[in-house]
Design an enzyme around this catalytic site. Structure first.
Site, PDB file in Angstrom:
ATOM      1  N   LYS A  64     -24.005 -52.354 -16.188  1.00 11.05           N
ATOM      2  CA  LYS A  64     -23.038 -52.444 -17.292  1.00 11.05           C
ATOM      3  C   LYS A  64     -22.635 -51.044 -17.733  1.00 11.05           C
ATOM      4  O   LYS A  64     -23.482 -50.203 -18.025  1.00 11.05           O
ATOM      5  CB  LYS A  64     -23.654 -53.190 -18.470  1.00 11.05           C
ATOM      6  CG  LYS A  64     -22.721 -53.386 -19.643  1.00 11.05           C
ATOM      7  CD  LYS A  64     -23.415 -54.203 -20.722  1.00 11.05           C
ATOM      8  CE  LYS A  64     -22.517 -54.452 -21.897  1.00 11.05           C
ATOM      9  NZ  LYS A  64     -23.209 -55.201 -22.952  1.00 11.05           N
ATOM     10  N   SER A 106      -7.843 -53.389  -7.674  1.00 12.67           N
ATOM     11  CA  SER A 106      -9.163 -52.832  -7.975  1.00 12.67           C
ATOM     12  C   SER A 106      -9.192 -52.084  -9.293  1.00 12.67           C
ATOM     13  O   SER A 106      -8.218 -52.042 -10.037  1.00 12.67           O
ATOM     14  CB  SER A 106      -9.653 -51.905  -6.869  1.00 12.67           C
ATOM     15  OG  SER A 106      -8.887 -50.713  -6.845  1.00 12.67           O
ATOM     16  N   TYR A 153     -12.676 -55.376  -7.834  1.00 16.36           N
ATOM     17  CA  TYR A 153     -13.712 -54.620  -7.134  1.00 16.36           C
ATOM     18  C   TYR A 153     -13.590 -53.140  -7.482  1.00 16.36           C
ATOM     19  O   TYR A 153     -12.517 -52.658  -7.857  1.00 16.36           O
ATOM     20  CB  TYR A 153     -13.643 -54.836  -5.617  1.00 16.36           C
ATOM     21  CG  TYR A 153     -12.349 -54.383  -4.991  1.00 16.36           C
ATOM     22  CD1 TYR A 153     -12.224 -53.109  -4.439  1.00 16.36           C
ATOM     23  CD2 TYR A 153     -11.240 -55.217  -4.958  1.00 16.36           C
ATOM     24  CE1 TYR A 153     -11.030 -52.681  -3.874  1.00 16.36           C
ATOM     25  CE2 TYR A 153     -10.050 -54.801  -4.395  1.00 16.36           C
ATOM     26  CZ  TYR A 153      -9.948 -53.543  -3.844  1.00 16.36           C
ATOM     27  OH  TYR A 153      -8.772 -53.120  -3.294  1.00 16.36           O
TER      28      TYR A 153
END
Length: 117
Positions: free
Chosen positions: A9, A25, A58
């Protein structure tokens, strides 16, 4: 039994740019990726604190030390530069392992997106 838990995180970073014409992305300063144990191509989930958007994409590595957080492609429509986001990734693991697993969580300075010691 396998369960999905938070693995990494990056808590509260500021979007520095968005690039609608890129393939897709999120570009993340490689220093932040390393600190949060996120690798190139890993699926990440983005939560925009400013507008409530939640989506996945991603990760691709941005220039080290740049503080770059850039949403690319369609994701660029979900955020604005200056928005504060949380970036997370998850991992599947056995239930018993998940009970003691400790995720990598970092808290960069939201003004610079640099790591705070």
């Amino acid at each position: 039994m396998q369960v999905e838990v938070v693995k990494s995180k990056i808590h509260r970073v500021t979007v520095t740019e968005s690039n609608l014409d890129y393939i897709g992305s999120i570009t993340i300063d490689e220093d932040l990726m390393d600190a949060a144990n996120i690798i190139r191509g890993e699926r990440v989930y983005i939560v925009d604190n400013n507008n409530g958007e939640r989506f996945d994409t991603y990760a691709i590595a941005g220039e080290r030390g740049s503080g770059m957080i850039c949403l690319n492609g369609a994701a660029a429509r979900k955020v604005q530069p200056g928005d504060v986001v949380i970036i997370m990734s998850y991992a599947m693991m056995p239930f018993e392992e998940a009970k003691t697993f400790k995720p990598w969580v970092i808290f960069p300075d939201t003004a610079t997106n640099k790591l705070v010691n």
